[in-house]
Write a protein that holds these residues in place. Structure first.
Motif, mmCIF file in Angstrom:
data_model
loop_
_atom_site.group_PDB
_atom_site.id
_atom_site.type_symbol
_atom_site.label_atom_id
_atom_site.label_comp_id
_atom_site.label_asym_id
_atom_site.label_seq_id
_atom_site.Cartn_x
_atom_site.Cartn_y
_atom_site.Cartn_z
ATOM 1 N N ARG A 117 -0.819 -5.688 -26.672
ATOM 2 C CA ARG A 117 -2.358 -5.651 -26.497
ATOM 3 C C ARG A 117 -2.479 -5.937 -25.373
ATOM 4 O O ARG A 117 -3.383 -6.590 -25.021
ATOM 5 C CB ARG A 117 -2.518 -6.918 -27.257
ATOM 6 C CG ARG A 117 -2.218 -6.730 -28.991
ATOM 7 C CD ARG A 117 -2.629 -8.110 -29.828
ATOM 8 N NE ARG A 117 -3.847 -8.859 -30.175
ATOM 9 C CZ ARG A 117 -5.066 -7.876 -30.500
ATOM 10 N NH1 ARG A 117 -4.542 -6.987 -31.490
ATOM 11 N NH2 ARG A 117 -6.121 -8.510 -30.157
ATOM 12 N N ALA A 118 -1.853 -6.138 -24.050
ATOM 13 C CA ALA A 118 -2.169 -6.729 -23.251
ATOM 14 C C ALA A 118 -2.345 -5.492 -22.234
ATOM 15 O O ALA A 118 -2.043 -4.095 -22.094
ATOM 16 C CB ALA A 118 -1.017 -7.657 -22.147
ATOM 17 N N ARG A 119 -2.877 -5.708 -20.974
ATOM 18 C CA ARG A 119 -3.621 -4.443 -20.340
ATOM 19 C C ARG A 119 -2.351 -4.694 -19.275
ATOM 20 O O ARG A 119 -2.134 -5.399 -18.120
ATOM 21 C CB ARG A 119 -4.756 -5.200 -19.757
ATOM 22 C CG ARG A 119 -5.268 -4.259 -18.226
ATOM 23 C CD ARG A 119 -6.494 -4.435 -17.577
ATOM 24 N NE ARG A 119 -6.871 -2.988 -16.871
ATOM 25 C CZ ARG A 119 -6.745 -3.064 -15.530
ATOM 26 N NH1 ARG A 119 -5.057 -3.809 -15.225
ATOM 27 N NH2 ARG A 119 -7.667 -1.824 -15.574
ATOM 28 N N LEU A 120 -1.933 -3.263 -18.526
ATOM 29 C CA LEU A 120 -1.294 -2.933 -17.993
ATOM 30 C C LEU A 120 -2.121 -2.513 -16.704
ATOM 31 O O LEU A 120 -2.616 -2.097 -16.170
ATOM 32 C CB LEU A 120 -0.612 -1.583 -18.488
ATOM 33 C CG LEU A 120 -0.025 -1.738 -20.012
ATOM 34 C CD1 LEU A 120 0.779 0.099 -20.102
ATOM 35 C CD2 LEU A 120 0.625 -2.524 -19.612
ATOM 36 N N ASN A 121 -1.042 -3.592 -15.724
ATOM 37 C CA ASN A 121 -1.074 -2.844 -14.171
ATOM 38 C C ASN A 121 -0.774 -1.766 -13.941
ATOM 39 O O ASN A 121 0.088 -0.706 -14.355
ATOM 40 C CB ASN A 121 -1.290 -4.223 -13.276
ATOM 41 C CG ASN A 121 0.117 -3.720 -12.972
ATOM 42 O OD1 ASN A 121 0.814 -3.385 -12.970
ATOM 43 N ND2 ASN A 121 0.859 -5.946 -12.904
ATOM 44 N N PRO A 122 -1.671 -1.579 -12.538
ATOM 45 C CA PRO A 122 -0.781 0.393 -12.222
ATOM 46 C C PRO A 122 0.911 0.246 -11.878
ATOM 47 O O PRO A 122 1.347 0.974 -12.362
ATOM 48 C CB PRO A 122 -1.544 0.179 -10.905
ATOM 49 C CG PRO A 122 -2.554 -0.700 -10.969
ATOM 50 C CD PRO A 122 -2.466 -1.756 -11.172
ATOM 51 N N ASP A 123 0.928 -0.578 -11.097
ATOM 52 C CA ASP A 123 2.851 -1.219 -11.400
ATOM 53 C C ASP A 123 3.235 -0.544 -13.252
ATOM 54 O O ASP A 123 4.541 0.113 -12.587
ATOM 55 C CB ASP A 123 4.016 -2.444 -10.394
ATOM 56 C CG ASP A 123 3.022 -2.302 -9.039
ATOM 57 O OD1 ASP A 123 3.149 -1.121 -8.285
ATOM 58 O OD2 ASP A 123 2.504 -3.441 -9.039
ATOM 59 N N MET B 46 0.820 -0.994 -0.314
ATOM 60 C CA MET B 46 -0.081 -0.262 -0.165
ATOM 61 C C MET B 46 0.767 1.239 0.048
ATOM 62 O O MET B 46 0.290 2.147 -0.422
ATOM 63 C CB MET B 46 -0.782 0.159 1.668
ATOM 64 C CG MET B 46 -2.182 0.978 1.152
ATOM 65 S SD MET B 46 -3.359 1.201 2.415
ATOM 66 C CE MET B 46 -2.329 1.682 4.113
ATOM 67 N N THR B 47 1.059 1.089 1.066
ATOM 68 C CA THR B 47 2.801 2.436 1.442
ATOM 69 C C THR B 47 3.127 2.725 -0.578
ATOM 70 O O THR B 47 3.379 3.685 -0.803
ATOM 71 C CB THR B 47 3.799 2.264 2.122
ATOM 72 O OG1 THR B 47 2.996 1.954 3.502
ATOM 73 C CG2 THR B 47 4.397 3.476 2.536
ATOM 74 N N ALA B 48 4.007 1.772 -0.844
ATOM 75 C CA ALA B 48 4.848 1.636 -2.222
ATOM 76 C C ALA B 48 3.830 2.381 -3.101
ATOM 77 O O ALA B 48 3.767 3.456 -4.106
ATOM 78 C CB ALA B 48 5.510 0.681 -2.538
ATOM 79 N N ARG B 49 2.721 1.455 -3.289
ATOM 80 C CA ARG B 49 1.510 2.460 -4.667
ATOM 81 C C ARG B 49 1.325 3.646 -4.076
ATOM 82 O O ARG B 49 1.152 3.977 -5.444
ATOM 83 C CB ARG B 49 0.234 1.130 -4.769
ATOM 84 C CG ARG B 49 0.477 -0.163 -5.091
ATOM 85 C CD ARG B 49 -0.002 -0.861 -5.473
ATOM 86 N NE ARG B 49 0.367 -1.852 -6.583
ATOM 87 C CZ ARG B 49 -0.636 -2.851 -7.369
ATOM 88 N NH1 ARG B 49 -1.834 -2.177 -7.300
ATOM 89 N NH2 ARG B 49 -0.243 -3.754 -7.977
#
Length: 263
Positions: A240-246, A164-167
């Motif tokens: 074509r792939a979806r990116l996660n938040p990181d 959580m802190t890092a994100r």
């Protein structure tokens, strides 16, 4: 006295780029930092050439003030209302006053280019103002609504007490300190360490992601699809792939580096 034409033109000059930022609450719209409004008033009328009087008219969940901006030399008096519902009462009063001042100043032409919608990032021809998620979302291709919803839920499930802190720190770096603090403040928090539970953190994180998607989409439009695809390939990511938040933060930072290099 009639306001001279040269002062009218100076009031209407576009504000610096740093004065305008994506509105963290209303996707596609922009917010003006009030300190730039104060600076413009000082530049045009002088430090003692204007003043504002605030009257509190409502003190419930929403603090509402009536502000009167006066420029005595030209017999100008403009009255507008401003409101803020920040759980921190001090910030709510301050926010209501600055909101009212910005509205008063808009009647003089300050920030007119923003109020005319020239900073509107919503797709043209979409009166409802829905965000163009095929470019602004963290994806290389367009997706159906159900897939976007599933992706958002996955992003929220990916937030844990361990990361959580890092994100949150990553979101702070990409959306900007002002937008980050405003979003946390709306939920009654000053810092990620004050958030009591993962469920509460996910509610805040949802808004942070929405603000980030706006910035991501703006950078994508500025850089263009071909260069965006090249960045994905350099990072060995499937276009074509979806990116996660990181991953989206990594891609966004590379887009910013490319844009800064162009300047």
């Amino acid at each position: 006295m009639e306001l001279p034409e040269d002062l009218k033109l100076k009031l209407k000059e576009p504000l610096p780029a740093a004065a305008v930022s994506p509105n963290p609450i209303k996707p596609g719209l922009s917010a003006i930092k009030v300190i730039y409004v104060v600076e413009r008033l000082n530049d045009v009328f002088g430090l003692n050439g204007w003043h504002v009087d605030n009257e509190i008219v409502e003190t419930g969940q929403m603090i509402v003030v009536r502000a009167t901006l006066s420029i005595p030399k030209y017999a100008i008096a403009i009255e507008q209302f401003g409101g803020n519902d920040n759980p921190d009462r001090g910030d709510a009063y301050k926010g209501a006053c600055t909101d009212a001042l910005s509205k008063c100043a808009s009647y003089l032409g300050i920030g007119m280019h923003v109020y005319k919608g020239l900073n509107d990032t919503r797709p043209k021809g979409d009166p409802a103002g829905r965000q163009n998620t095929s470019h602004a979302a963290f994806a290389g291709t367009a997706q159906q609504t159900s897939n976007r919803t599933a992706g958002r839920n996955a992003d929220l499930r990916g937030l844990t007490t361990q990361n959580m802190t890092a994100r949150f720190s990553a979101m702070r770096s990409v959306v900007g300190v002002d937008a980050y603090e405003e979003i946390l403040g709306q939920h009654g928090y000053r810092d990620v360490t004050n958030i009591p539970s993962i469920d509460s953190a996910r509610r805040v994180y949802t808004q942070l992601l929405d603000a980030f998607r706006i910035r991501f989409g703006e950078a994508l439009r500025a850089i263009g699809r071909p260069k965006y695809t090249n960045i994905l390939r350099q990072l060995r990511l499937n276009p074509r792939a979806r990116l996660n938040p990181d991953l989206a933060v990594r891609v966004f930072n590379h887009m910013q580096e490319t844009l800064n290099a162009k300047e």
